[in-house]
Design a protein around this motif. Structure first.
Motif, mmCIF file in Angstrom:
data_model
loop_
_atom_site.group_PDB
_atom_site.id
_atom_site.type_symbol
_atom_site.label_atom_id
_atom_site.label_comp_id
_atom_site.label_asym_id
_atom_site.label_seq_id
_atom_site.Cartn_x
_atom_site.Cartn_y
_atom_site.Cartn_z
ATOM 1 N N ARG A 226 -141.296 35.656 -15.487
ATOM 2 C CA ARG A 226 -141.814 34.379 -15.004
ATOM 3 C C ARG A 226 -143.342 34.340 -15.032
ATOM 4 O O ARG A 226 -143.927 33.270 -15.239
ATOM 5 N N ILE A 227 -143.986 35.490 -14.802
ATOM 6 C CA ILE A 227 -145.445 35.550 -14.938
ATOM 7 C C ILE A 227 -145.845 35.146 -16.352
ATOM 8 O O ILE A 227 -146.726 34.301 -16.560
ATOM 9 N N LYS A 228 -145.190 35.752 -17.330
ATOM 10 C CA LYS A 228 -145.526 35.476 -18.736
ATOM 11 C C LYS A 228 -145.181 34.036 -19.113
ATOM 12 O O LYS A 228 -145.968 33.358 -19.792
ATOM 13 N N ALA A 229 -144.029 33.569 -18.666
ATOM 14 C CA ALA A 229 -143.622 32.202 -19.000
ATOM 15 C C ALA A 229 -144.550 31.173 -18.367
ATOM 16 O O ALA A 229 -144.754 30.084 -18.919
ATOM 17 N N GLY A 230 -145.122 31.516 -17.213
ATOM 18 C CA GLY A 230 -145.978 30.575 -16.499
ATOM 19 C C GLY A 230 -147.439 30.631 -16.900
ATOM 20 O O GLY A 230 -148.266 29.920 -16.318
ATOM 21 N N ALA A 250 -151.115 41.674 -11.827
ATOM 22 C CA ALA A 250 -151.224 40.583 -12.803
ATOM 23 C C ALA A 250 -152.357 39.639 -12.451
ATOM 24 O O ALA A 250 -152.956 39.708 -11.368
ATOM 25 N N LEU A 251 -152.654 38.751 -13.383
ATOM 26 C CA LEU A 251 -153.578 37.645 -13.183
ATOM 27 C C LEU A 251 -152.787 36.351 -13.287
ATOM 28 O O LEU A 251 -151.957 36.192 -14.188
ATOM 29 N N ASP A 252 -153.053 35.408 -12.375
ATOM 30 C CA ASP A 252 -152.408 34.111 -12.492
ATOM 31 C C ASP A 252 -153.146 33.275 -13.548
ATOM 32 O O ASP A 252 -154.182 33.703 -14.085
ATOM 33 N N PRO A 253 -152.642 32.098 -13.909
ATOM 34 C CA PRO A 253 -153.267 31.328 -14.999
ATOM 35 C C PRO A 253 -154.720 30.934 -14.738
ATOM 36 O O PRO A 253 -155.467 30.667 -15.673
ATOM 37 N N GLN A 254 -155.133 30.886 -13.463
ATOM 38 C CA GLN A 254 -156.516 30.566 -13.141
ATOM 39 C C GLN A 254 -157.414 31.809 -13.043
ATOM 40 O O GLN A 254 -158.609 31.692 -12.823
#
Length: 264
Positions: A226-230, A250-254
């Motif tokens: 879900r991290i990768k998909a998001g 991980a890093l979120d999209p921001q």
């Protein structure tokens, strides 16, 4: 004599550049439900709450807000932890006396508490807060519930120096040390006898001293997908850790760094 709650991690907060996208991303990865409300005294600036489900109730576990524009060029989107203290003003003086620094003067948040932003002698930042007493406090999810924060971790310039500093402030004690070869010891620290986190001397890959916060999830493999998909990025793991769990960082999209712990 400090109260039993002095030195307890009581909240985590995300500063982000896009609240809607953050809500969508963490809702998918962690399972949080998001809601927003006016900030006391700043009704034009919404404050978000991430809820996790425990039994028949939604329990608030973290907050999120827009990274102020004046800070955007200085710091990236980030997660910051809050530690409860008996007296914010007295604690600020002790932080400075022990070699730490004050990043934001003590101030009152109406109906919430009095807080300040401090940094330890190595530069790792924390918020400290004396919450307003509540007659009917909101429900809290039991320790270990998916969606709650399950571990705190400090990358310090020197792990043992850091533990000595925080021990003076919050009463944290060494539970036990785990040797990690050339990386030194991983120092598991406890609050009133319960292990709540770890400290270590930061490796060269970590550029500055900083805190990291791990959210409990049911399945690391599912969360990674879900991290990768998001639109997020896995920077470390999955890796097995003592106790039969796995972790991932991980890093979120921001661009905010976060970590997860859970079953495979």
């Amino acid at each position: 004599m400090p109260s039993p709650t002095h030195g307890t991690f009581i909240w985590c907060e995300l500063m982000t550049t896009d609240m809607d996208k953050a809500a969508e991303f963490y809702g998918s990865v962690v399972g949080w439900k998001a809601k927003t409300m006016p900030m006391p005294g700043m009704e034009d600036e919404p404050y978000g709450i991430f809820d996790t489900r425990s039994g028949d109730e939604d329990c608030g576990v973290a907050g999120f807000m827009i990274l102020p524009p004046e800070m955007a060029g200085e710091i990236p989107p980030n997660w910051t932890g809050y530690v409860g203290v008996d007296d914010v003003d007295a604690m600020v003086k002790q932080v400075v006396a022990e070699g730490g620094s004050l990043r934001k003067e003590p101030f009152d948040v109406p109906c919430v508490g009095r807080m300040a932003v401090v940094a330890d002698p190595h530069g790792a930042v924390l918020c400290i807060m004396t919450p307003v007493p509540m007659d009917n406090p909101p429900p809290m999810a039991p320790i270990g519930t998916p969606g709650t924060f399950g571990w705190q971790e400090l990358y310090a310039n020197d792990g043992r120096e850091a533990l000595a500093f925080y021990g003076k402030l919050f009463g944290w004690t060494l539970d036990h040390a785990m040797p990690m070869g050339e990386m030194g010891d991983y120092l598991i620290f406890a609050h009133h006898g319960r292990a709540i986190g770890g400290m270590m001397t930061r490796p060269p890959a970590v550029p500055v001293a900083c805190w990291s916060y791990y959210v409990n999830v049911a399945s690391i493999a599912t969360a990674v997908d879900r991290i990768k998909a998001g639109g997020g990025t896995v920077v470390f793991g999955p890796q097995d850790v003592p106790g039969g769990s796995q972790i991932v960082q991980a890093l979120d999209p921001q661009g905010a760094y976060f970590a997860l712990v859970g079953g495979a």
